[in-house]
Design a protein around this motif. Structure first.
Motif, PDB file in Angstrom:
ATOM      1  N   HIS A  45       0.830  -1.204   0.000  1.00 37.33           N
ATOM      2  CA  HIS A  45       0.000   0.000   0.000  1.00 37.33           C
ATOM      3  C   HIS A  45       0.862   1.251   0.000  1.00 37.33           C
ATOM      4  N   ALA A  46       0.452   2.223  -0.828  1.00 34.03           N
ATOM      5  CA  ALA A  46       1.172   3.494  -0.868  1.00 34.03           C
ATOM      6  C   ALA A  46       0.514   4.466   0.110  1.00 34.03           C
ATOM      7  N   GLY A  47       1.216   5.543   0.428  1.00 33.37           N
ATOM      8  CA  GLY A  47       0.611   6.623   1.223  1.00 33.37           C
ATOM      9  C   GLY A  47       0.644   6.430   2.720  1.00 33.37           C
ATOM     10  N   VAL A  48       1.264   5.339   3.174  1.00 35.57           N
ATOM     11  CA  VAL A  48       1.282   5.070   4.614  1.00 35.57           C
ATOM     12  C   VAL A  48       2.155   6.114   5.330  1.00 35.57           C
ATOM     13  N   ALA A  49       3.294   6.434   4.749  1.00 38.72           N
ATOM     14  CA  ALA A  49       4.198   7.407   5.366  1.00 38.72           C
ATOM     15  C   ALA A  49       3.551   8.793   5.381  1.00 38.72           C
ATOM     16  N   GLN A  50       2.911   9.133   4.280  1.00 39.37           N
ATOM     17  CA  GLN A  50       2.295  10.451   4.172  1.00 39.37           C
ATOM     18  C   GLN A  50       1.285  10.678   5.294  1.00 39.37           C
ATOM     19  N   ARG A  51       0.520   9.632   5.604  1.00 37.85           N
ATOM     20  CA  ARG A  51      -0.487   9.770   6.660  1.00 37.85           C
ATOM     21  C   ARG A  51       0.200  10.049   8.015  1.00 37.85           C
ATOM     22  N   MET A  52       1.335   9.420   8.202  1.00 44.47           N
ATOM     23  CA  MET A  52       2.081   9.628   9.447  1.00 44.47           C
ATOM     24  C   MET A  52       2.584  11.073   9.540  1.00 44.47           C
ATOM     25  N   PHE A  53       3.196  11.547   8.450  1.00 47.43           N
ATOM     26  CA  PHE A  53       3.766  12.894   8.485  1.00 47.43           C
ATOM     27  C   PHE A  53       2.665  13.943   8.673  1.00 47.43           C
ATOM     28  N   SER A  54       1.512  13.740   8.021  1.00 45.89           N
ATOM     29  CA  SER A  54       0.424  14.719   8.166  1.00 45.89           C
ATOM     30  C   SER A  54      -0.114  14.719   9.584  1.00 45.89           C
ATOM     31  N   ALA A  55      -0.294  13.525  10.152  1.00 51.35           N
ATOM     32  CA  ALA A  55      -0.856  13.453  11.504  1.00 51.35           C
ATOM     33  C   ALA A  55       0.074  14.171  12.492  1.00 51.35           C
ATOM     34  N   LEU A  56       1.382  14.036  12.296  1.00 49.66           N
ATOM     35  CA  LEU A  56       2.323  14.699  13.195  1.00 49.66           C
ATOM     36  C   LEU A  56       2.342  16.208  12.941  1.00 49.66           C
ATOM     37  N   ALA A  57       2.294  16.579  11.667  1.00 48.77           N
ATOM     38  CA  ALA A  57       2.291  18.003  11.315  1.00 48.77           C
ATOM     39  C   ALA A  57       1.063  18.695  11.899  1.00 48.77           C
ATOM     40  N   ASP A  58      -0.098  18.023  11.845  1.00 45.15           N
ATOM     41  CA  ASP A  58      -1.333  18.608  12.389  1.00 45.15           C
ATOM     42  C   ASP A  58      -1.188  18.935  13.874  1.00 45.15           C
ATOM     43  N   ARG A  59      -0.329  18.196  14.568  1.00 47.55           N
ATOM     44  CA  ARG A  59      -0.118  18.475  16.000  1.00 47.55           C
ATOM     45  C   ARG A  59       1.158  19.290  16.218  1.00 47.55           C
ATOM     46  N   SER A  60       1.698  19.853  15.152  1.00 49.49           N
ATOM     47  CA  SER A  60       2.935  20.657  15.220  1.00 49.49           C
ATOM     48  C   SER A  60       4.101  19.915  15.858  1.00 49.49           C
ATOM     49  N   ILE A  61       4.200  18.612  15.551  1.00 47.61           N
ATOM     50  CA  ILE A  61       5.323  17.838  16.088  1.00 47.61           C
ATOM     51  C   ILE A  61       6.420  17.773  15.030  1.00 47.61           C
ATOM     52  N   ASN A  62       7.598  18.246  15.395  1.00 46.60           N
ATOM     53  CA  ASN A  62       8.700  18.300  14.437  1.00 46.60           C
ATOM     54  C   ASN A  62       9.422  16.953  14.346  1.00 46.60           C
ATOM     55  N   ILE A  63       9.742  16.548  13.126  1.00 45.93           N
ATOM     56  CA  ILE A  63      10.451  15.280  12.913  1.00 45.93           C
ATOM     57  C   ILE A  63      11.953  15.555  12.789  1.00 45.93           C
ATOM     58  N   GLN A  64      12.754  14.878  13.619  1.00 45.61           N
ATOM     59  CA  GLN A  64      14.206  15.128  13.614  1.00 45.61           C
ATOM     60  C   GLN A  64      14.985  14.132  12.760  1.00 45.61           C
ATOM     61  N   ALA A  65      14.428  12.943  12.570  1.00 44.32           N
ATOM     62  CA  ALA A  65      15.077  11.932  11.723  1.00 44.32           C
ATOM     63  C   ALA A  65      14.007  10.922  11.328  1.00 44.32           C
ATOM     64  N   ILE A  66      14.217  10.270  10.194  1.00 47.41           N
ATOM     65  CA  ILE A  66      13.249   9.281   9.702  1.00 47.41           C
ATOM     66  C   ILE A  66      14.013   8.035   9.304  1.00 47.41           C
ATOM     67  N   SER A  67      13.448   6.862   9.560  1.00 51.46           N
ATOM     68  CA  SER A  67      14.023   5.659   8.953  1.00 51.46           C
ATOM     69  C   SER A  67      12.885   4.716   8.587  1.00 51.46           C
ATOM     70  N   THR A  68      13.096   3.956   7.537  1.00 53.45           N
ATOM     71  CA  THR A  68      12.012   3.081   7.074  1.00 53.45           C
ATOM     72  C   THR A  68      12.560   1.695   6.750  1.00 53.45           C
ATOM     73  N   SER A  69      11.671   0.711   6.785  1.00 52.03           N
ATOM     74  CA  SER A  69      11.992  -0.598   6.233  1.00 52.03           C
ATOM     75  C   SER A  69      10.730  -1.029   5.514  1.00 52.03           C
ATOM     76  N   GLU A  70      10.729  -2.258   5.012  1.00 54.67           N
ATOM     77  CA  GLU A  70       9.591  -2.740   4.238  1.00 54.67           C
ATOM     78  C   GLU A  70       8.279  -2.663   5.021  1.00 54.67           C
ATOM     79  N   ILE A  71       8.345  -2.942   6.319  1.00 53.81           N
ATOM     80  CA  ILE A  71       7.092  -2.997   7.081  1.00 53.81           C
ATOM     81  C   ILE A  71       7.032  -2.020   8.265  1.00 53.81           C
TER      82      ILE A  71
END
Ligand code: ADP
Ligand code: ASP
Ligand code: MG
Length: 406
Positions: A353-379
């Protein structure tokens, strides 16, 4: 008749009444005709106290002596439970790691089990004895006591289940199963009836303390039937199993968080080949695991900044290792920050499924939470944020991915 391993965590053996309760649960399994090995943790809070005492004497203590100290909590509970069982007419004896023996490598403080001799415990079964094994501890070459990393009794239990070819390994704890996220911080977390080994592995490694990561890895490799259930109430708990045993699959199955990481930033690092190896090589040699790594592009072509995370417990050692090589590693400044936490979303459905990361970033942005680093794997996707936003972030993501129960 079945052969089973039952493991009881710190809150389940936190005082004498709770140890009596555990003894009754063990007695019921023995009464049902089973051969039982029990693995116990130290009483809740004891290991923290032992760690703290060692650190008070020296932050850069000898890890072999640290293990001698922190392994002692499990010696107490294994003896107490054996006494508690005998007191209600159940034959039992305690086993310390070295007596089994549970052999491990010599990485003190986070040793890995290499082998377990099942013979002596099996001989005990033949005599009709319950084996009460001290969790969290092993013995390394040179007959030195080791410990398996915090939460390591889970791994003792699974490893023992594999060595004894037990038909189940039941992990009794203070929650009645594995939830979509920590039920202590999200009231709307839902209990899962089943979870795949893979997802449980990610949840655990990303901070869900309900099972130690290594225990899940071992259960997956040895196909140990692993259940998480409450030591205070009866219920089916959660079964950790293969993907094909699960009918209903969701894109995101859980959210985890970890306050156990700390961030190190090196500024003004020379931008040339070999620099990363020069930084991370010595950390690896000191058995310090590095998790997230972010390297900026160099603006002027000569220097850059590198940010990475290590376990909070390893921070002082990591700073010591890096500053000790200051002459070989050219950098301007080292900044250490303990005020961070890592929040992760996990799900096998992310593969397709696409768009999973985007939902995470938006949900955090809506609460004004700043992201300092990101890492991903397949799941999974993980972000590093300021520690004070941990609970807010976990709750926001739990809602954003439609995981909220009633
Ligand atoms: P024990 O002492 O029995 O080993 P732990 O404290 O190590 O128990 O693990 C149980 C705790 O794990 C629970 O009290 C809960 O707060 C925490 N936890 C974190 N994430 C989860 C999750 N996804 N599901 C269930 N429990 C979780
Ligand atoms: N007593 C150890 C700890 O607190 C091991 C365990 O509980 O699993 O980490
Ligand atoms: Mg635990």
């Amino acid at each position: 008749m079945a052969r089973i391993v039952m493991k009881f965590g710190g809150t389940s053996v936190k005082d004498i009444d709770r140890i009596r309760n555990v003894a009754q649960r063990v007695k019921a399994e023995v009464g049902a005709g089973n051969e039982v090995a029990v693995v116990v943790s130290a009483m809740a809070g004891v290991t923290n106290q032992l760690v703290d005492w060692t650190n008070q004497l020296s932050k850069l203590h000898d890890p072999r002596e640290y293990d001698v100290v922190v392994a002692s909590g499990e010696q107490v509970t294994s003896g107490l439970l054996a006494v508690g069982l005998q007191a209600i007419g159940v034959e039992a004896r305690s086993w310390l790691g070295w007596q089994v023996p549970i052999r491990s490598n010599a990485v003190h403080g986070k040793a890995r089990i290499e082998s377990i001799l099942a013979e002596r415990i099996e001989a005990g079964f033949k005599r009709g004895e319950v084996a009460v094994v001290a969790g969290f501890q092993g013995v390394a070459e040179g007959e030195r006591i080791t410990t398996l990393g915090r939460g390591g009794s889970d791994t003792s239990a699974v490893a023992l289940a594999a060595a004894l070819k037990a038909s189940r390994c039941d992990i009794y704890t203070d929650v009645d199963g594995v939830y979509t996220t920590d039920p202590r911080i999200v009231a709307k977390a839902r209990k899962l009836d089943k979870i795949t080994y893979e997802e449980m592995l990610e949840l655990a490694s990303l901070g869900a303390k309900v099972l130690q990561t290594r225990s899940v890895e071992m259960a997956m490799n040895h196909r140990v039937r692993l259940r998480v259930l409450s030591s205070f109430e009866d219920g089916p708990g959660t079964l950790v199993c293969d993907e094909d045993e699960i009918v209903e699959k969701s894109i995101v199955s859980g959210i985890a968080y970890s306050r156990d990481e700390a961030k190190i930033t090196l500024t003004g690092v020379a931008d040339r080949p070999g620099v990363a190896a020069a930084i991370f090589g010595p950390l690896a040699e000191s058995s310090i695991n590095v998790d997230m790594i972010v390297q900026n592009v160099s603006v002027d072509g000569t220097s850059t900044d590198i940010t990475f995370t290590v376990g909070k417990a390893d921070l002082d050692r990591a700073v010591h290792v890096i500053t000790g090589r200051r002459d070989k590693l050219t950098f301007k400044d080292l900044k250490a920050d303990k005020n961070v936490s890592k929040v992760s979303v996990i799900g096998v459905g992310m593969r397709s499924h696409a768009g999973v990361a985007q939902r995470m970033f938006s949900a955090l942005a809506d609460r004004s939470i700043n992201i300092q680093a990101i890492s991903t794997s397949e799941i999974k996707i993980s972000v590093l944020i300021a520690e004070e936003y941990t609970e807010l972030a976990v709750r926001a993501l739990h809602t954003a991915y439609g995981l909220d129960g009633k």
